[in-house]
Design a protein around this motif. Structure first.
Motif, PDB file in Angstrom:
ATOM      1  N   LYS A  81       0.844  -1.190   0.000  1.00 23.95           N
ATOM      2  CA  LYS A  81       0.000   0.000   0.000  1.00 23.95           C
ATOM      3  C   LYS A  81       0.883   1.244   0.000  1.00 23.95           C
ATOM      4  N   PRO A  82       0.371   2.352  -0.470  1.00 23.76           N
ATOM      5  CA  PRO A  82       1.174   3.594  -0.431  1.00 23.76           C
ATOM      6  C   PRO A  82       1.678   3.917   0.971  1.00 23.76           C
ATOM      7  N   GLU A  83       0.909   3.577   1.985  1.00 19.62           N
ATOM      8  CA  GLU A  83       1.348   3.858   3.365  1.00 19.62           C
ATOM      9  C   GLU A  83       2.490   2.970   3.832  1.00 19.62           C
ATOM     10  N   ASP A  84       2.877   1.994   3.024  1.00 23.72           N
ATOM     11  CA  ASP A  84       4.058   1.180   3.335  1.00 23.72           C
ATOM     12  C   ASP A  84       5.341   1.870   2.876  1.00 23.72           C
ATOM     13  N   THR A  85       5.213   2.982   2.181  1.00 25.73           N
ATOM     14  CA  THR A  85       6.385   3.715   1.706  1.00 25.73           C
ATOM     15  C   THR A  85       7.223   4.203   2.884  1.00 25.73           C
ATOM     16  N   ALA A  86       8.503   3.829   2.878  1.00 23.12           N
ATOM     17  CA  ALA A  86       9.391   4.169   3.984  1.00 23.12           C
ATOM     18  C   ALA A  86      10.786   3.653   3.672  1.00 23.12           C
ATOM     19  N   VAL A  87      11.744   4.077   4.489  1.00 25.14           N
ATOM     20  CA  VAL A  87      13.048   3.432   4.499  1.00 25.14           C
ATOM     21  C   VAL A  87      12.946   2.259   5.472  1.00 25.14           C
ATOM     22  N   TYR A  88      13.298   1.104   5.005  1.00 19.34           N
ATOM     23  CA  TYR A  88      13.231  -0.111   5.812  1.00 19.34           C
ATOM     24  C   TYR A  88      14.627  -0.448   6.328  1.00 19.34           C
ATOM     25  N   TYR A  89      14.703  -0.688   7.631  1.00 24.84           N
ATOM     26  CA  TYR A  89      15.959  -1.014   8.278  1.00 24.84           C
ATOM     27  C   TYR A  89      15.894  -2.415   8.868  1.00 24.84           C
ATOM     28  N   CYS A  90      16.997  -3.137   8.759  1.00 21.55           N
ATOM     29  CA  CYS A  90      17.078  -4.386   9.500  1.00 21.55           C
ATOM     30  C   CYS A  90      17.902  -4.147  10.760  1.00 21.55           C
ATOM     31  N   ALA A  91      17.624  -4.940  11.757  1.00 16.07           N
ATOM     32  CA  ALA A  91      18.258  -4.765  13.051  1.00 16.07           C
ATOM     33  C   ALA A  91      18.490  -6.106  13.708  1.00 16.07           C
ATOM     34  N   VAL A 103      12.023  -0.193  19.693  1.00 18.86           N
ATOM     35  CA  VAL A 103      13.107   0.211  18.796  1.00 18.86           C
ATOM     36  C   VAL A 103      14.433   0.371  19.537  1.00 18.86           C
ATOM     37  N   ASP A 104      14.389   0.972  20.697  1.00 20.27           N
ATOM     38  CA  ASP A 104      15.610   1.282  21.435  1.00 20.27           C
ATOM     39  C   ASP A 104      16.321   0.042  21.973  1.00 20.27           C
ATOM     40  N   ALA A 105      15.663  -1.098  21.957  1.00 18.14           N
ATOM     41  CA  ALA A 105      16.268  -2.330  22.485  1.00 18.14           C
ATOM     42  C   ALA A 105      17.201  -3.001  21.487  1.00 18.14           C
ATOM     43  N   TRP A 106      17.155  -2.567  20.238  1.00 18.71           N
ATOM     44  CA  TRP A 106      17.953  -3.207  19.188  1.00 18.71           C
ATOM     45  C   TRP A 106      19.308  -2.538  19.094  1.00 18.71           C
ATOM     46  N   THR A 107      20.358  -3.341  18.986  1.00 20.24           N
ATOM     47  CA  THR A 107      21.719  -2.826  19.116  1.00 20.24           C
ATOM     48  C   THR A 107      22.490  -2.747  17.803  1.00 20.24           C
ATOM     49  N   SER A 108      22.116  -3.518  16.824  1.00 21.27           N
ATOM     50  CA  SER A 108      22.809  -3.509  15.536  1.00 21.27           C
ATOM     51  C   SER A 108      21.819  -3.093  14.460  1.00 21.27           C
ATOM     52  N   TRP A 109      22.259  -2.190  13.565  1.00 22.57           N
ATOM     53  CA  TRP A 109      21.369  -1.674  12.532  1.00 22.57           C
ATOM     54  C   TRP A 109      22.049  -1.708  11.172  1.00 22.57           C
ATOM     55  N   GLY A 110      21.269  -2.067  10.163  1.00 23.60           N
ATOM     56  CA  GLY A 110      21.724  -1.966   8.793  1.00 23.60           C
ATOM     57  C   GLY A 110      21.510  -0.553   8.281  1.00 23.60           C
ATOM     58  N   GLN A 111      21.885  -0.311   7.041  1.00 24.03           N
ATOM     59  CA  GLN A 111      21.896   1.044   6.487  1.00 24.03           C
ATOM     60  C   GLN A 111      20.561   1.510   5.950  1.00 24.03           C
ATOM     61  N   GLY A 112      19.590   0.650   5.791  1.00 26.92           N
ATOM     62  CA  GLY A 112      18.276   1.041   5.299  1.00 26.92           C
ATOM     63  C   GLY A 112      18.165   0.894   3.790  1.00 26.92           C
ATOM     64  N   THR A 113      16.968   0.532   3.373  1.00 18.65           N
ATOM     65  CA  THR A 113      16.680   0.426   1.951  1.00 18.65           C
ATOM     66  C   THR A 113      15.292   1.035   1.716  1.00 18.65           C
ATOM     67  N   LEU A 114      15.188   1.855   0.673  1.00 21.02           N
ATOM     68  CA  LEU A 114      13.968   2.624   0.438  1.00 21.02           C
ATOM     69  C   LEU A 114      12.945   1.813  -0.341  1.00 21.02           C
ATOM     70  N   VAL A 115      11.739   1.783   0.174  1.00 19.68           N
ATOM     71  CA  VAL A 115      10.602   1.172  -0.501  1.00 19.68           C
ATOM     72  C   VAL A 115       9.597   2.275  -0.815  1.00 19.68           C
ATOM     73  N   THR A 116       9.250   2.392  -2.082  1.00 26.19           N
ATOM     74  CA  THR A 116       8.280   3.399  -2.507  1.00 26.19           C
ATOM     75  C   THR A 116       7.121   2.696  -3.192  1.00 26.19           C
ATOM     76  N   VAL A 117       5.919   2.906  -2.686  1.00 22.43           N
ATOM     77  CA  VAL A 117       4.721   2.293  -3.254  1.00 22.43           C
ATOM     78  C   VAL A 117       3.870   3.398  -3.853  1.00 22.43           C
ATOM     79  N   SER A 118       3.693   3.333  -5.152  1.00 24.97           N
ATOM     80  CA  SER A 118       2.920   4.360  -5.841  1.00 24.97           C
ATOM     81  C   SER A 118       1.457   3.942  -5.960  1.00 24.97           C
ATOM     82  N   SER A 119       0.583   4.932  -5.926  1.00 25.89           N
ATOM     83  CA  SER A 119      -0.857   4.638  -5.987  1.00 25.89           C
ATOM     84  C   SER A 119      -1.375   4.632  -7.412  1.00 25.89           C
TER      85      SER A 119
END
Length: 124
Positions: A88-98, A108-124
């Protein structure tokens, strides 16, 4: 542990994408990995998590993605996946793995290791 996320892109509403996150070393059963996302102007939020050792409640999902997203892992490759369907368009975000030692908490604050993020764009 270092995490490398990939698989983002542009997709039309209703479409699918699969994200991957690979860890730099072998992960043990005490470890958990998760996906989070952050849209512009919003806080980072929990999407899904998986406990490397399995067991009860090994996978968790945010209510907003239940039934549409599936988290999985390939232990031999130290890799976690997020299959995203019916986007859905509302899923548009930068997605991070942790990653973290312990449960796949939604905090969120409990996670100690983070990846760099990957952008997901959902067009309507």
């Amino acid at each position: 542990v270092q995490l490398q996320a990939s698989g983002g892109g542009v997709v039309q509403a209703g479409g699918s994408l699969r994200l991957s996150c690979t860890a730099s070393r072998r992960l043990y059963s005490s470890f958990a990995m998760g996906w989070f996302r952050q849209a512009p102007g919003t806080d980072r939020e929990f999407v899904a998590s998986i406990r490397w050792g399995g067991g009860n409640d090994a996978m968790r999902y945010a209510d907003s993605v239940k039934g549409r997203f599936t988290i999985s892992k390939e232990t031999a490759k130290n890799t976690m996946y997020l299959q995203m369907n019916s986007l859905k368009p509302e899923d548009t975000a930068v997605y991070y793995c942790a990653g973290r030692v312990g449960s796949g908490t939604q905090a969120v604050d409990a996670w100690t290791s983070w990846g760099q993020g990957t952008l997901v764009t959902v067009s309507s």
